[in-house]
Design a protein around this motif. Structure first.
Motif, PDB file in Angstrom:
ATOM      1  N   GLN A   1      -9.228  -4.230  -3.983  1.00 45.79           N
ATOM      2  CA  GLN A   1      -8.389  -3.534  -3.008  1.00 45.79           C
ATOM      3  C   GLN A   1      -7.214  -4.418  -2.577  1.00 45.79           C
ATOM      4  O   GLN A   1      -6.086  -3.951  -2.487  1.00 45.79           O
ATOM      5  N   ARG A   2      -7.470  -5.696  -2.327  1.00 47.66           N
ATOM      6  CA  ARG A   2      -6.390  -6.603  -1.951  1.00 47.66           C
ATOM      7  C   ARG A   2      -5.383  -6.751  -3.078  1.00 47.66           C
ATOM      8  O   ARG A   2      -4.179  -6.824  -2.845  1.00 47.66           O
ATOM      9  N   ALA A   3      -5.843  -6.776  -4.321  1.00 49.62           N
ATOM     10  CA  ALA A   3      -4.927  -6.866  -5.457  1.00 49.62           C
ATOM     11  C   ALA A   3      -4.003  -5.658  -5.490  1.00 49.62           C
ATOM     12  O   ALA A   3      -2.796  -5.793  -5.720  1.00 49.62           O
ATOM     13  N   ARG A   4      -4.543  -4.481  -5.228  1.00 48.53           N
ATOM     14  CA  ARG A   4      -3.716  -3.266  -5.200  1.00 48.53           C
ATOM     15  C   ARG A   4      -2.703  -3.317  -4.057  1.00 48.53           C
ATOM     16  O   ARG A   4      -1.554  -2.909  -4.219  1.00 48.53           O
ATOM     17  N   ILE A   5      -3.125  -3.833  -2.905  1.00 52.72           N
ATOM     18  CA  ILE A   5      -2.225  -3.959  -1.754  1.00 52.72           C
ATOM     19  C   ILE A   5      -1.107  -4.947  -2.064  1.00 52.72           C
ATOM     20  O   ILE A   5       0.062  -4.688  -1.777  1.00 52.72           O
ATOM     21  N   VAL A   6      -1.449  -6.079  -2.658  1.00 49.57           N
ATOM     22  CA  VAL A   6      -0.450  -7.101  -2.978  1.00 49.57           C
ATOM     23  C   VAL A   6       0.561  -6.565  -3.984  1.00 49.57           C
ATOM     24  O   VAL A   6       1.776  -6.746  -3.826  1.00 49.57           O
ATOM     25  N   LEU A   7       0.091  -5.899  -5.008  1.00 45.80           N
ATOM     26  CA  LEU A   7       1.007  -5.356  -6.017  1.00 45.80           C
ATOM     27  C   LEU A   7       1.928  -4.290  -5.433  1.00 45.80           C
ATOM     28  O   LEU A   7       3.118  -4.266  -5.741  1.00 45.80           O
ATOM     29  N   ALA A   8       1.388  -3.434  -4.589  1.00 50.74           N
ATOM     30  CA  ALA A   8       2.217  -2.407  -3.956  1.00 50.74           C
ATOM     31  C   ALA A   8       3.189  -3.041  -2.973  1.00 50.74           C
ATOM     32  O   ALA A   8       4.344  -2.621  -2.870  1.00 50.74           O
ATOM     33  N   GLY A   9       2.759  -4.067  -2.260  1.00 53.90           N
ATOM     34  CA  GLY A   9       3.634  -4.753  -1.316  1.00 53.90           C
ATOM     35  C   GLY A   9       4.744  -5.517  -2.000  1.00 53.90           C
ATOM     36  O   GLY A   9       5.841  -5.658  -1.458  1.00 53.90           O
ATOM     37  N   ALA A  10       4.492  -6.024  -3.189  1.00 54.21           N
ATOM     38  CA  ALA A  10       5.517  -6.760  -3.929  1.00 54.21           C
ATOM     39  C   ALA A  10       6.638  -5.833  -4.377  1.00 54.21           C
ATOM     40  O   ALA A  10       7.760  -6.283  -4.606  1.00 54.21           O
TER      41      ALA A  10
ATOM     42  N   GLY B   1       7.876  -3.640  -2.483  1.00 53.79           N
ATOM     43  CA  GLY B   1       8.643  -3.349  -1.274  1.00 53.79           C
ATOM     44  C   GLY B   1       7.980  -2.236  -0.486  1.00 53.79           C
ATOM     45  O   GLY B   1       6.973  -1.661  -0.885  1.00 53.79           O
ATOM     46  N   GLY B   2       8.524  -1.946   0.654  1.00 57.61           N
ATOM     47  CA  GLY B   2       7.971  -0.886   1.489  1.00 57.61           C
ATOM     48  C   GLY B   2       7.206  -1.442   2.669  1.00 57.61           C
ATOM     49  O   GLY B   2       6.827  -2.608   2.702  1.00 57.61           O
ATOM     50  N   SER B   3       6.985  -0.588   3.631  1.00 54.27           N
ATOM     51  CA  SER B   3       6.295  -0.976   4.852  1.00 54.27           C
ATOM     52  C   SER B   3       4.790  -1.054   4.607  1.00 54.27           C
ATOM     53  O   SER B   3       4.275  -0.600   3.580  1.00 54.27           O
ATOM     54  N   ASN B   4       4.090  -1.616   5.591  1.00 53.61           N
ATOM     55  CA  ASN B   4       2.634  -1.666   5.501  1.00 53.61           C
ATOM     56  C   ASN B   4       2.046  -0.265   5.451  1.00 53.61           C
ATOM     57  O   ASN B   4       1.075  -0.021   4.749  1.00 53.61           O
ATOM     58  N   ARG B   5       2.657   0.655   6.192  1.00 58.57           N
ATOM     59  CA  ARG B   5       2.160   2.041   6.183  1.00 58.57           C
ATOM     60  C   ARG B   5       2.345   2.684   4.813  1.00 58.57           C
ATOM     61  O   ARG B   5       1.461   3.387   4.325  1.00 58.57           O
ATOM     62  N   ALA B   6       3.489   2.438   4.187  1.00 61.26           N
ATOM     63  CA  ALA B   6       3.744   3.014   2.864  1.00 61.26           C
ATOM     64  C   ALA B   6       2.781   2.435   1.831  1.00 61.26           C
ATOM     65  O   ALA B   6       2.257   3.156   0.983  1.00 61.26           O
ATOM     66  N   VAL B   7       2.551   1.128   1.912  1.00 64.43           N
ATOM     67  CA  VAL B   7       1.626   0.471   0.986  1.00 64.43           C
ATOM     68  C   VAL B   7       0.212   1.004   1.196  1.00 64.43           C
ATOM     69  O   VAL B   7      -0.494   1.323   0.244  1.00 64.43           O
ATOM     70  N   ALA B   8      -0.200   1.123   2.465  1.00 57.87           N
ATOM     71  CA  ALA B   8      -1.543   1.624   2.766  1.00 57.87           C
ATOM     72  C   ALA B   8      -1.733   3.046   2.258  1.00 57.87           C
ATOM     73  O   ALA B   8      -2.780   3.376   1.699  1.00 57.87           O
ATOM     74  N   GLU B   9      -0.713   3.868   2.424  1.00 58.52           N
ATOM     75  CA  GLU B   9      -0.798   5.251   1.945  1.00 58.52           C
ATOM     76  C   GLU B   9      -0.910   5.297   0.421  1.00 58.52           C
ATOM     77  O   GLU B   9      -1.680   6.071  -0.135  1.00 58.52           O
TER      78      GLU B   9
ATOM     79  N   GLY C   1      -4.387   3.976  -0.424  1.00 55.11           N
ATOM     80  CA  GLY C   1      -5.464   4.820   0.080  1.00 55.11           C
ATOM     81  C   GLY C   1      -6.334   4.117   1.106  1.00 55.11           C
ATOM     82  O   GLY C   1      -7.544   4.337   1.148  1.00 55.11           O
ATOM     83  N   VAL C   2      -5.727   3.255   1.920  1.00 51.49           N
ATOM     84  CA  VAL C   2      -6.439   2.551   2.987  1.00 51.49           C
ATOM     85  C   VAL C   2      -5.708   2.812   4.300  1.00 51.49           C
ATOM     86  O   VAL C   2      -4.620   3.367   4.313  1.00 51.49           O
ATOM     87  N   SER C   3      -6.306   2.383   5.409  1.00 53.71           N
ATOM     88  CA  SER C   3      -5.640   2.529   6.700  1.00 53.71           C
ATOM     89  C   SER C   3      -4.492   1.530   6.789  1.00 53.71           C
ATOM     90  O   SER C   3      -4.485   0.515   6.089  1.00 53.71           O
ATOM     91  N   TRP C   4      -3.501   1.795   7.663  1.00 54.48           N
ATOM     92  CA  TRP C   4      -2.347   0.903   7.725  1.00 54.48           C
ATOM     93  C   TRP C   4      -2.702  -0.487   8.244  1.00 54.48           C
ATOM     94  O   TRP C   4      -2.106  -1.461   7.797  1.00 54.48           O
ATOM     95  N   PRO C   5      -3.693  -0.661   9.156  1.00 55.74           N
ATOM     96  CA  PRO C   5      -4.055  -2.036   9.511  1.00 55.74           C
ATOM     97  C   PRO C   5      -4.642  -2.811   8.322  1.00 55.74           C
ATOM     98  O   PRO C   5      -4.402  -4.006   8.171  1.00 55.74           O
ATOM     99  N   THR C   6      -5.375  -2.122   7.469  1.00 57.53           N
ATOM    100  CA  THR C   6      -5.933  -2.774   6.279  1.00 57.53           C
ATOM    101  C   THR C   6      -4.818  -3.182   5.325  1.00 57.53           C
ATOM    102  O   THR C   6      -4.865  -4.260   4.732  1.00 57.53           O
ATOM    103  N   GLY C   7      -3.804  -2.350   5.197  1.00 59.59           N
ATOM    104  CA  GLY C   7      -2.660  -2.702   4.360  1.00 59.59           C
ATOM    105  C   GLY C   7      -1.946  -3.937   4.880  1.00 59.59           C
ATOM    106  O   GLY C   7      -1.580  -4.829   4.112  1.00 59.59           O
ATOM    107  N   GLY C   8      -1.754  -4.022   6.183  1.00 64.51           N
ATOM    108  CA  GLY C   8      -1.120  -5.193   6.783  1.00 64.51           C
ATOM    109  C   GLY C   8      -1.978  -6.429   6.659  1.00 64.51           C
ATOM    110  O   GLY C   8      -1.478  -7.538   6.441  1.00 64.51           O
TER     111      GLY C   8
END
Length: 72
Positions: free
Chosen positions: A35-44, A46-54, A57-64
């Motif tokens: 899950q963290r790997a997916r978050i890191v790749l999506a965050g790289a 660009g986009g906000s924590n909310r966009a990455v979380a969406e 498929g996790v909550s926005w605090p988990t994305g952050g």
């Protein structure tokens, strides 16, 4: 106008670019790491924590949290 604190961009090194994409589709690794790997790749990308979380498929605090753990 953007609100809140500005995001620290996720910049992946060459080693990270090899490691994280291999973890994201894994079924043999612990789910939290995948899950963290997916978050890191999506965050790289660009986009906000909310966009990455969406996208992941996790909550926005988990994305952050995934972003913060990678940066620290």
């Amino acid at each position: 106008m953007p609100r809140g604190r500005p995001l620290t961009p996720l910049v992946l090194s060459e080693a990270d670019r090899d490691q994280w994409p291999a973890l994201a589709p894994s079924t043999a690794q612990p789910q939290g790491l995948v899950q963290r790997a997916r978050i890191v790749l999506a965050g790289a990308e660009g986009g906000s924590n909310r966009a990455v979380a969406e996208q992941v498929g996790v909550s926005w605090p988990t994305g952050g949290q995934g972003r913060r753990r990678f940066l620290n």
